[in-house]
Scaffold this motif. Structure first.
Motif, PDB file in Angstrom:
ATOM      1  N   CYS A 141      16.288 -17.600  26.260  1.00 47.89           N
ATOM      2  CA  CYS A 141      15.939 -16.596  25.265  1.00 47.89           C
ATOM      3  C   CYS A 141      17.158 -16.396  24.378  1.00 47.89           C
ATOM      4  O   CYS A 141      18.296 -16.529  24.838  1.00 47.89           O
ATOM      5  CB  CYS A 141      15.495 -15.283  25.909  1.00 47.89           C
ATOM      6  SG  CYS A 141      16.759 -14.426  26.875  1.00 47.89           S
ATOM      7  N   LEU A 170      13.397 -12.084  18.510  1.00 43.08           N
ATOM      8  CA  LEU A 170      13.603 -12.702  19.813  1.00 43.08           C
ATOM      9  C   LEU A 170      12.799 -13.987  19.925  1.00 43.08           C
ATOM     10  O   LEU A 170      11.605 -14.015  19.625  1.00 43.08           O
ATOM     11  CB  LEU A 170      13.180 -11.725  20.924  1.00 43.08           C
ATOM     12  CG  LEU A 170      13.240 -12.248  22.360  1.00 43.08           C
ATOM     13  CD1 LEU A 170      14.670 -12.535  22.786  1.00 43.08           C
ATOM     14  CD2 LEU A 170      12.586 -11.246  23.309  1.00 43.08           C
ATOM     15  N   CYS A 174      19.110 -10.052  26.056  1.00 37.27           N
ATOM     16  CA  CYS A 174      17.896 -10.593  26.667  1.00 37.27           C
ATOM     17  C   CYS A 174      18.222 -11.360  27.950  1.00 37.27           C
ATOM     18  O   CYS A 174      19.282 -11.975  28.084  1.00 37.27           O
ATOM     19  CB  CYS A 174      17.139 -11.478  25.679  1.00 37.27           C
ATOM     20  SG  CYS A 174      17.887 -13.088  25.346  1.00 37.27           S
ATOM     21  N   TYR A 177      14.684  -7.232  27.493  1.00 37.44           N
ATOM     22  CA  TYR A 177      15.588  -7.164  26.345  1.00 37.44           C
ATOM     23  C   TYR A 177      15.560  -5.761  25.761  1.00 37.44           C
ATOM     24  O   TYR A 177      14.791  -4.894  26.197  1.00 37.44           O
ATOM     25  CB  TYR A 177      15.194  -8.188  25.276  1.00 37.44           C
ATOM     26  CG  TYR A 177      13.804  -8.005  24.711  1.00 37.44           C
ATOM     27  CD1 TYR A 177      13.588  -7.398  23.475  1.00 37.44           C
ATOM     28  CD2 TYR A 177      12.691  -8.452  25.410  1.00 37.44           C
ATOM     29  CE1 TYR A 177      12.310  -7.233  22.957  1.00 37.44           C
ATOM     30  CE2 TYR A 177      11.408  -8.297  24.909  1.00 37.44           C
ATOM     31  CZ  TYR A 177      11.224  -7.693  23.688  1.00 37.44           C
ATOM     32  OH  TYR A 177       9.960  -7.527  23.180  1.00 37.44           O
TER      33      TYR A 177
END
Length: 346
Positions: free
Chosen positions: A212, A221, A256, A270
């Motif tokens: 991530c 994200l 994250c 996150y």
């Protein structure tokens, strides 16, 4: 006087930033951290001793302003490996560079220099002229270094190159690290843009990488599993009917953590930095068309409860997700600042 500092109120040494902890099979604690006062990377080995631990500390690296984004993991024997950034390196030709370095111990209880191999330079990026600002996002490489171990116990690294705006990855193979592979960022053929801040790396039981990271152009994200052909935009930050506004765009993806649930499906914990919410996103499956469902774990309760999601960490143990994060509540006097731990059945 009965407190942990024996009544001392003066400030002590400024140590302990960029801390990472790993627990060995013998319950030994391996801690790496940065000593800000002395500009060094330090290592502490905690050995079980009765109801507590006895500690031995030493300097791992004192050259070139080392230790930011330090991360430690262990192999099955409990032998530690440490990745970290060296902020400013003076090269022989007079130029300067930043480096991502890796130190691999020779045994599970390293006590001196002879117990560590020479440092690997995994990645090196030239620095621009002028003083280096060691602020939140300094120029150079090695930012947000993340480390994971594969099924064979070998480490893999992912990190952000601030100067190039790029996400990189390398694996330890045989006796050294592979040539870094650019996974995203400026110059990448398909994932172009300022990519890679707040990266987190996880390896599954087959050694496949799950990452991530933030898209720096949109403060959103993303998720990537290159060996599985998965490349998802997890949270674009767009919020509808939020705070009395029909439409808002939030900064999301800070701190994250990517993990897999018991069925092998990815999940990401996150922060929504605009709403100060602790978030969880879960993928419906591992197929290319499976989407993500998003829920706020903390921060959307009725009335102000605090600012959530700072320094989020996540681990899956069995069918339980453990999440820790730092909470600020500034409307109290004195302000409330606590570490909060949550569990969620998967």
């Amino acid at each position: 006087p009965s407190g942990p500092r024996g009544g001392i109120t003066d400030e002590g040494p400024n140590v302990g930033t960029h801390t990472s902890l790993a627990v060995g099979p013998d319950s030994a604690l391996h801690v790496v951290y940065r000593d800000e006062d002395n500009d060094t990377l330090k290592y502490a080995l905690g050995t079980p001793d009765g109801a507590g631990y006895s500690w031995a500390m030493r300097v791992l690296d004192d050259a070139d302003s080392p230790g930011r984004w330090a991360t430690v993991t262990l192999d099955a024997r409990g032998v530690p490996g440490v990745a970290y950034q060296a902020l400013e390196v003076e090269l022989e030709d007079g130029s300067r560079a930043s480096e991502l370095r890796y130190l691999l111990a020779r045994n599970a209880a390293p006590a001196g220099d002879a117990d560590w191999n020479p440092a690997f330079v995994v990645h090196r990026v030239a620095l621009p002229d002028g003083p280096v600002d060691a602020g939140v996002y300094p120029e150079g490489t090695g930012l947000f270094a993340s480390q994971a171990r594969g099924p064979d116990g070998a480490p893999a690294l992912a990190w952000y190159d601030r100067s190039g705006g790029a996400l990189w990855m390398s694996r330890f193979v045989d006796a050294g690290f592979t040539v870094p592979e650019q996974l995203a960022g400026w110059g990448h053929p398909t994932r172009e843009g300022d990519m890679g801040a707040n990266v987190d790396l996880f390896l599954d039981d087959e050694g496949n990488a799950h990452l991530c990271y933030q898209d720096g152009l949109t403060d959103s994200l993303r998720y990537l599993a290159p060996e599985l052909g998965l490349d998802d935009w997890v949270d674009d930050g767009v919020r509808l009917d939020t705070g009395g506004r029909e439409y808002a765009v939030h900064i999301v993806g800070d701190d994250c953590n990517v993990r897999l649930d018991p069925n092998g499906r990815p999940l990401i914990v996150y922060q929504d930095a605009t709403g100060h919410d602790l978030m969880l996103a879960r993928r419906g499956g591992v197929g290319p068309d499976d989407g993500w469902a998003r829920v706020a774990l903390r921060g959307t309760e009725g009335g102000y409860q605090g600012a959530f999601g700072f320094y989020a960490n996540a681990e899956v143990v069995g069918a339980t997700l453990w999440v820790s994060s730092y909470v600020y509540q500034s409307d109290l006097d004195p302000p409330r600042r606590v570490l909060e731990v949550l569990t969620l059945g998967l």
